[in-house]
Write a protein that holds these residues in place. Structure first.
Motif: not given
Ligand code: BMA
Length: 384
Positions: A298-315
């Motif tokens: 999954f060569a590039e991903t992310g959520y710019e400025a990570i506004p969602q506090a639980d993005w890592w474990t939930k998404v």
């Protein structure tokens, strides 16, 4: 005679095993790949389905609020460890410039790549390179650009000059014993998009496949570069057919991958579109890779400025644990962008809202950062 028979049988067995392994995808697509490149490839094949290596673009060069502080990394500041994969960008190398389009000096990139390699991490390279047709940026979408750089095209020589400069850079990547440092090379990335001069809207499948093959053949046969693993990379795609439409062939690809970002508007009342999209793409990617015996990322991903506090474990984490692509890489921590006035970062830094959640993500046994990756000794052949 018996001894001879025995040696002969052993040789036959070795040959048969080698052919079987090659068929099963246990060899890099470059049949002259260097020892360390073969080791990396085989070890990643062994890790397939067991671990996801975590990567970050430009991790050692800068982060939010800092630049070139020796040993620093936003990922390390938060988790205590470096990423397992370091991403680097070579845009403007083709112009013989001293700095990349993201203002990182190429000499520093070489040092970072060496550091990463010595630490047992993996380096991957992308190249947002200038359109040889007109000198405009990678984001120029003049139709016919790819056609113009193919052999016989009006700008072929310019492209060859760009490749020569790339080759010089790659040749400088050497380990302590002078061995070439293996690199995951991801040229012509996001090919299913419509924003680069090599994207699907401005070149035909035949043109794309031809330029890819020309590039690999030129680097391998004319430049003697055998320390690359080739990463085929799309942007959004919605079917296997679409993913494979421009696939250059098994002899030219080692890893299949795609890029997908979450955007604020991807979250709808009906649920999170991004979660559904990456689930279906990772599934298709797995199927393609299994069929072809290739690696996945999954060569590039992310959520710019990570506004969602639980993005890592939930998404992100559930999708990674379900499909276990070989690696996942989040894009660069550039901080405040002067041109847009927006924050541009994809990994947390100390104090960022997703910091605690990232620590939980980090603690998951399936997600590997540097320590486990180093222990796996990826550049050493285990069963030569
Ligand atoms: C983009 C942004 C740009 C950057 C480019 C190449 O996604 O991060 O600011 O120049 O990647 O690294």
């Amino acid at each position: 005679m018996r001894k001879f028979n025995c040696i002969f049988s052993c040789l036959m067995l070795v040959c048969a095993t080698t052919i079987a392994q090659q068929k099963a995808g246990f060899f890099p697509s470059d049949k002259k790949a260097t020892r360390e490149t073969i080791a990396l490839y085989k070890n990643l094949q062994q890790l397939k389905g067991k671990a996801v290596l975590f990567g970050h673009q430009d991790d050692l060069a800068y982060g939010v609020g800092w630049q070139y502080e020796k040993g620093r990394s936003d990922v390390k500041d938060v988790s205590g460890e470096y990423p397992a994969v370091f991403g680097w960008e070579l845009g403007h190398l083709e112009l013989d410039s001293a700095k990349s389009l993201d203002q990182v000096p190429f000499e520093k990139i070489k040092e970072f790549i060496k550091f990463g390699y010595e630490q047992g991490a993996i380096n991957t390279i992308s190249w947002h390179f200038t359109n040889p047709l007109n000198g405009k940026s990678a984001w120029d979408v003049t139709p016919g650009s790819v056609a113009s750089i193919l052999p016989g095209g009006s700008r072929h020589d310019t492209y060859v000059l760009y490749l020569d400069r790339l080759a010089n850079f790659l040749k400088d990547l050497k380990g302590k014993k002078g061995e070439p440092i293996p690199v995951l090379f991801r040229p012509f990335h996001e090919l299913t998009g419509n924003w680069f001069w090599w994207c699907q809207n401005v070149c035909s499948p035949d043109e794309f496949i031809s330029i890819w093959r020309f590039t690999a053949d030129y680097l391998r046969n004319k430049k003697g570069i055998h320390h690359l693993l080739y990463v085929y990379n799309t942007a959004e795609f919605n079917s296997r057919e679409q993913f494979l439409e421009r696939y250059p062939g098994d002899e030219y690809v080692d890893m299949v991958s795609f890029d997908s970002y979450q955007h604020q508007n991807a979250i709808t009342e009906k649920g999170n579109d991004f979660i559904r999209q990456i689930d279906s793409r990772l599934k298709m990617l797995d199927e393609v890779a299994a069929e072809k015996g290739k690696l996945t990322a999954f060569a590039e991903t992310g959520y710019e400025a990570i506004p969602q506090a639980d993005w890592w474990t939930k998404v992100l984490l559930p999708a990674l644990k379900k499909y276990k692509p070989g690696y996942v890489l989040v894009w660069r921590n550039a901080g405040l962008m002067k041109d847009t006035g927006k924050m541009h970062f994809y990994a947390p830094y100390k104090g960022q809202v997703s910091e605690d959640d990232f620590k939980k993500f980090f603690a998951d046994p399936d997600i590997w950062f540097l320590k486990k990756t180093k222990a796996a000794n990826l550049y050493k052949l285990k069963n030569p």
